[in-house]
Motif scaffolding. Structure first.
Motif, short mmCIF file in Angstrom:
data_model
loop_
_atom_site.label_atom_id
_atom_site.label_comp_id
_atom_site.label_asym_id
_atom_site.label_seq_id
_atom_site.Cartn_x
_atom_site.Cartn_y
_atom_site.Cartn_z
N ASN A 79 -58.80 -26.17 0.26
CA ASN A 79 -60.17 -26.53 0.60
C ASN A 79 -60.59 -26.02 1.97
O ASN A 79 -61.74 -25.62 2.15
N ILE A 80 -59.68 -26.01 2.91
CA ILE A 80 -60.00 -25.44 4.22
C ILE A 80 -60.26 -23.95 4.10
O ILE A 80 -61.21 -23.42 4.68
N THR A 81 -59.45 -23.27 3.34
CA THR A 81 -59.61 -21.81 3.22
C THR A 81 -60.85 -21.43 2.41
O THR A 81 -61.41 -20.36 2.63
N LYS A 82 -61.29 -22.28 1.50
CA LYS A 82 -62.52 -21.99 0.76
C LYS A 82 -63.71 -21.93 1.72
O LYS A 82 -64.51 -21.01 1.66
N LEU A 83 -63.84 -22.93 2.55
CA LEU A 83 -64.96 -22.97 3.48
C LEU A 83 -64.84 -21.90 4.56
O LEU A 83 -65.79 -21.17 4.83
N SER A 84 -63.65 -21.75 5.12
CA SER A 84 -63.49 -20.73 6.16
C SER A 84 -63.60 -19.33 5.57
O SER A 84 -64.08 -18.41 6.24
N GLY A 85 -63.22 -19.15 4.32
CA GLY A 85 -63.35 -17.85 3.67
C GLY A 85 -64.81 -17.44 3.53
O GLY A 85 -65.16 -16.27 3.72
N ALA A 86 -65.66 -18.40 3.19
CA ALA A 86 -67.10 -18.10 3.09
C ALA A 86 -67.66 -17.73 4.46
O ALA A 86 -68.45 -16.79 4.58
N LEU A 87 -67.25 -18.44 5.48
CA LEU A 87 -67.71 -18.11 6.84
C LEU A 87 -67.18 -16.75 7.28
O LEU A 87 -67.88 -15.98 7.93
N ARG A 88 -65.95 -16.43 6.92
CA ARG A 88 -65.36 -15.14 7.27
C ARG A 88 -66.14 -13.99 6.61
O ARG A 88 -66.34 -12.94 7.21
N LYS A 89 -66.60 -14.20 5.37
CA LYS A 89 -67.41 -13.18 4.70
C LYS A 89 -68.65 -12.86 5.52
O LYS A 89 -69.04 -11.71 5.65
N LEU A 90 -69.27 -13.90 6.06
CA LEU A 90 -70.47 -13.68 6.89
C LEU A 90 -70.15 -12.85 8.12
O LEU A 90 -70.94 -12.01 8.53
N GLU A 91 -69.00 -13.10 8.70
CA GLU A 91 -68.63 -12.37 9.92
C GLU A 91 -68.41 -10.89 9.64
O GLU A 91 -68.58 -10.06 10.53
N ASN A 92 -68.05 -10.55 8.45
CA ASN A 92 -67.63 -9.18 8.14
C ASN A 92 -68.64 -8.36 7.35
O ASN A 92 -68.32 -7.25 6.94
N ILE A 93 -69.85 -8.86 7.15
CA ILE A 93 -70.78 -8.11 6.30
C ILE A 93 -71.57 -7.04 7.04
O ILE A 93 -72.14 -6.17 6.43
#
Length: 94
Positions: A79-93
């Motif tokens: 669950n932590i990685t689901k939320l942080s993964g979505a935020l990481r996508k934003l950082e890398n777009i």
């Protein structure tokens, strides 16, 4: 796109405003899933050139029942990685 906890408005300059509906929102599994869907939608819409994440009122918290239900380390990590993964996508777009 139908989301229970979030709303997406796209303005005439192609900026997405991702609004957290805090009146009934607790950060739980449904919120995390909605957040992931919203980020994927925004990233995949090539007409959107930017994103602003806001809240209609800063009044949201973690759902304690949800947190207590994460009774194994693998569930917590997932669950932590689901939320942080979505935020990481934003950082890398961009």
């Amino acid at each position: 796109m139908q989301l229970d906890n979030l709303k997406i408005n796209i303005d005439d300059q192609s900026i997405a405003n991702l609004i957290i509906n805090s009146k009934n929102t607790l950060i739980n599994k449904q919120f995390i899933e909605d957040f992931k869907k919203a980020i994927d939608y925004i990233i995949n819409d090539k007409n959107i050139i930017g994103i602003i994440i806001t809240s209609d009122d800063y009044n949201y918290n973690y759902d304690l029942n949800f947190l207590y239900s994460l009774n194994t380390s693998s569930l917590i990590f997932e669950n932590i990685t689901k939320l942080s993964g979505a935020l990481r996508k934003l950082e890398n777009i961009g």
